[in-house]
Design a protein around this motif. Structure first.
Motif, PDB file in Angstrom:
ATOM      1  N   ILE A   6      48.692  41.172  45.750  1.00 53.13           N
ATOM      2  CA  ILE A   6      48.669  42.625  45.882  1.00 53.13           C
ATOM      3  C   ILE A   6      47.759  43.156  44.791  1.00 53.13           C
ATOM      4  O   ILE A   6      47.876  42.788  43.635  1.00 53.13           O
ATOM      5  CB  ILE A   6      50.071  43.229  45.689  1.00 53.13           C
ATOM      6  N   SER A   7      46.857  44.057  45.140  1.00 54.31           N
ATOM      7  CA  SER A   7      45.965  44.657  44.153  1.00 54.31           C
ATOM      8  C   SER A   7      46.500  46.039  43.820  1.00 54.31           C
ATOM      9  O   SER A   7      46.269  46.994  44.540  1.00 54.31           O
ATOM     10  CB  SER A   7      44.551  44.733  44.723  1.00 54.31           C
ATOM     11  N   PHE A   8      47.205  46.167  42.734  1.00 58.35           N
ATOM     12  CA  PHE A   8      47.943  47.384  42.476  1.00 58.35           C
ATOM     13  C   PHE A   8      47.062  48.569  42.112  1.00 58.35           C
ATOM     14  O   PHE A   8      47.417  49.700  42.389  1.00 58.35           O
ATOM     15  CB  PHE A   8      48.966  47.165  41.363  1.00 58.35           C
ATOM     16  N   ARG A  34      51.499  27.870  41.519  1.00 60.47           N
ATOM     17  CA  ARG A  34      51.114  27.371  40.197  1.00 60.47           C
ATOM     18  C   ARG A  34      50.398  28.433  39.354  1.00 60.47           C
ATOM     19  O   ARG A  34      50.172  28.238  38.173  1.00 60.47           O
ATOM     20  CB  ARG A  34      50.210  26.141  40.359  1.00 60.47           C
ATOM     21  N   LEU A  35      50.041  29.558  39.978  1.00 57.98           N
ATOM     22  CA  LEU A  35      49.298  30.575  39.249  1.00 57.98           C
ATOM     23  C   LEU A  35      50.230  31.416  38.385  1.00 57.98           C
ATOM     24  O   LEU A  35      51.320  31.788  38.801  1.00 57.98           O
ATOM     25  CB  LEU A  35      48.559  31.487  40.225  1.00 57.98           C
ATOM     26  N   THR A  36      49.793  31.750  37.196  1.00 57.42           N
ATOM     27  CA  THR A  36      50.500  32.699  36.350  1.00 57.42           C
ATOM     28  C   THR A  36      49.801  34.045  36.461  1.00 57.42           C
ATOM     29  O   THR A  36      48.723  34.161  37.036  1.00 57.42           O
ATOM     30  CB  THR A  36      50.493  32.235  34.883  1.00 57.42           C
ATOM     31  N   ASN A  37      50.396  35.076  35.859  1.00 58.65           N
ATOM     32  CA  ASN A  37      49.769  36.401  35.897  1.00 58.65           C
ATOM     33  C   ASN A  37      48.368  36.359  35.305  1.00 58.65           C
ATOM     34  O   ASN A  37      47.440  36.999  35.802  1.00 58.65           O
ATOM     35  CB  ASN A  37      50.626  37.405  35.125  1.00 58.65           C
ATOM     36  N   ALA A  38      48.204  35.624  34.218  1.00 56.24           N
ATOM     37  CA  ALA A  38      46.903  35.564  33.550  1.00 56.24           C
ATOM     38  C   ALA A  38      45.852  34.875  34.416  1.00 56.24           C
ATOM     39  O   ALA A  38      44.656  35.101  34.257  1.00 56.24           O
ATOM     40  CB  ALA A  38      47.028  34.847  32.204  1.00 56.24           C
ATOM     41  N   ASP A  39      46.300  33.999  35.332  1.00 61.21           N
ATOM     42  CA  ASP A  39      45.387  33.292  36.216  1.00 61.21           C
ATOM     43  C   ASP A  39      44.922  34.148  37.394  1.00 61.21           C
ATOM     44  O   ASP A  39      43.913  33.844  38.024  1.00 61.21           O
ATOM     45  CB  ASP A  39      46.054  32.036  36.789  1.00 61.21           C
ATOM     46  N   MET A  40      45.672  35.196  37.724  1.00 59.68           N
ATOM     47  CA  MET A  40      45.366  35.992  38.896  1.00 59.68           C
ATOM     48  C   MET A  40      44.086  36.815  38.666  1.00 59.68           C
ATOM     49  O   MET A  40      43.744  37.147  37.535  1.00 59.68           O
ATOM     50  CB  MET A  40      46.533  36.915  39.228  1.00 59.68           C
ATOM     51  N   ALA A  61      45.706  41.146  39.892  1.00 61.21           N
ATOM     52  CA  ALA A  61      46.344  40.990  41.192  1.00 61.21           C
ATOM     53  C   ALA A  61      47.694  40.305  41.000  1.00 61.21           C
ATOM     54  O   ALA A  61      47.937  39.651  39.984  1.00 61.21           O
ATOM     55  CB  ALA A  61      45.448  40.183  42.125  1.00 61.21           C
ATOM     56  N   VAL A  62      48.559  40.460  41.993  1.00 61.44           N
ATOM     57  CA  VAL A  62      49.931  39.983  41.874  1.00 61.44           C
ATOM     58  C   VAL A  62      50.174  38.851  42.859  1.00 61.44           C
ATOM     59  O   VAL A  62      49.850  38.952  44.036  1.00 61.44           O
ATOM     60  CB  VAL A  62      50.931  41.123  42.138  1.00 61.44           C
ATOM     61  N   ASN A  63      50.746  37.772  42.366  1.00 58.79           N
ATOM     62  CA  ASN A  63      51.135  36.639  43.213  1.00 58.79           C
ATOM     63  C   ASN A  63      52.354  37.041  44.044  1.00 58.79           C
ATOM     64  O   ASN A  63      53.427  37.295  43.508  1.00 58.79           O
ATOM     65  CB  ASN A  63      51.462  35.436  42.327  1.00 58.79           C
ATOM     66  N   LEU A  64      52.184  37.091  45.363  1.00 52.55           N
ATOM     67  CA  LEU A  64      53.277  37.528  46.228  1.00 52.55           C
ATOM     68  C   LEU A  64      54.477  36.580  46.193  1.00 52.55           C
ATOM     69  O   LEU A  64      55.575  36.957  46.576  1.00 52.55           O
ATOM     70  CB  LEU A  64      52.778  37.640  47.671  1.00 52.55           C
ATOM     71  N   GLN A  73      53.530  45.262  33.747  1.00 53.41           N
ATOM     72  CA  GLN A  73      53.087  43.973  33.210  1.00 53.41           C
ATOM     73  C   GLN A  73      51.749  43.529  33.793  1.00 53.41           C
ATOM     74  O   GLN A  73      51.097  42.641  33.257  1.00 53.41           O
ATOM     75  CB  GLN A  73      54.145  42.903  33.496  1.00 53.41           C
ATOM     76  N   TYR A  74      51.307  44.156  34.880  1.00 50.51           N
ATOM     77  CA  TYR A  74      50.039  43.789  35.493  1.00 50.51           C
ATOM     78  C   TYR A  74      48.887  44.697  35.069  1.00 50.51           C
ATOM     79  O   TYR A  74      47.751  44.485  35.481  1.00 50.51           O
ATOM     80  CB  TYR A  74      50.168  43.816  37.019  1.00 50.51           C
TER      81      TYR A  74
END
Length: 287
Positions: A6-8, A34-40, A61-64, A73-74
């Motif tokens: 999701i692209s907030f 396997r993705l973290t927030n920093a990886d998105m 972006a947010v990992n669904l 946090q994003y």
């Protein structure tokens, strides 16, 4: 690798905080997990208009498949965001602005958009730097706005814009209902190629979809509404972004969720867009 996300910050029509993978495609679930927030991917939405100050929003972006939690946090609140042209280079200041979702933008009063100028955007985070250029192009004048009744109801009205004939280039409408909306929003299906404009029919200027609506959304207007309309000139890369975005929204079964069709970004290494707008504006009361 592409991700489901999701692209907030991509509101605009951008149902800012709830649109599905605006520019992203799905990949295997185990890869996403396997993705973290920093990886998105970094998501940037920014613009500068002729005679106006710039606005830039930066998120991840947010990992669904993650627990989303608090949107704060994003938001990238500690970026270095710089805008420059041939005359100056200005570092923007981050601040809370509740007119946007999430309510945090980078802006400055030290630079305003000027016709014909090219503006270079540079966004620097701890792990990534992305850059893009955008030029303010000559705009097309809105000759008139006309109110027309909707065929299926006697309480809602269409707003039709008429432009100068034989237009070339790419354009987008933004609209704002005074006392209902605190800023301009992207008009629903308001992006078009000037060569397709029909001088006899004009073109409908509809409301924008955004996250402040409660209940059923209608793209039409009510009696007594004061509507402000902007017609902005677009560079080809920005037209491609907006057209893909609007196609995704219009083809979706639910207007507040897009499909997984990708939207081309004009910011290498990030999702989103950097825009420079020349514009024509008019105001009308629905009566």
């Amino acid at each position: 690798m592409k991700h489901l996300a999701i692209s907030f910050c991509l509101s605009v029509s951008f149902c800012l905080s709830i649109l599905l993978s605006l520019c992203l495609s799905a990949c295997a679930d185990d890869e996403v997990e396997r993705l973290t927030n920093a990886d998105m991917p970094l998501v940037v939405e920014g613009w500068i208009e002729e005679g106006e100050y710039p606005v830039v929003m930066v998120t991840r972006a947010v990992n669904l498949l993650d627990t989303i939690g608090d949107l704060e946090q994003y938001v990238e609140k500690w970026c270095r965001v710089t805008i420059s042209d041939d005359a100056q280079s200005v570092i923007l200041t981050g601040r809370v602005d509740k007119n946007y979702t999430p309510p945090f933008v980078y802006t400055t009063s030290a630079i305003k958009g000027q016709m014909g100028h090219t503006y270079h955007l540079k966004v620097e985070t701890e792990s990534q730097t992305v850059e893009s250029d955008a030029t303010i192009l000559p705009y097309t004048k809105i000759d008139s706005l006309r109110v027309k009744p909707c065929l299926d109801t006697d309480t809602l009205y269409r707003l039709v814009a008429y432009l100068s004939p034989d237009q070339e280039g790419y354009y987008k409408f933004f609209s704002r209902v005074v006392n209902e909306e605190t800023r301009y929003y992207s008009s629903f299906l308001g992006t078009f190629d000037g060569l397709t404009y029909n001088t006899s029919n004009g073109i409908d200027v509809m409301k924008g979809i955004h996250d402040t609506y409660e209940g059923h959304f209608t793209p039409y207007y009510h009696l007594g509404d004061t509507v402000r309309v902007k017609l902005c000139s677009l560079e080809p890369s920005l037209y491609a972004f907006w057209k893909a975005y609007e196609d995704a929204v219009s083809l979706s079964g639910n207007l507040f969720f897009t499909s997984t069709k990708g939207c081309p970004s004009n910011i290498p290494g990030a999702l989103g867009y950097w825009a420079a707008y020349g514009y024509s504006a008019r105001t009308i009361v629905i009566k």
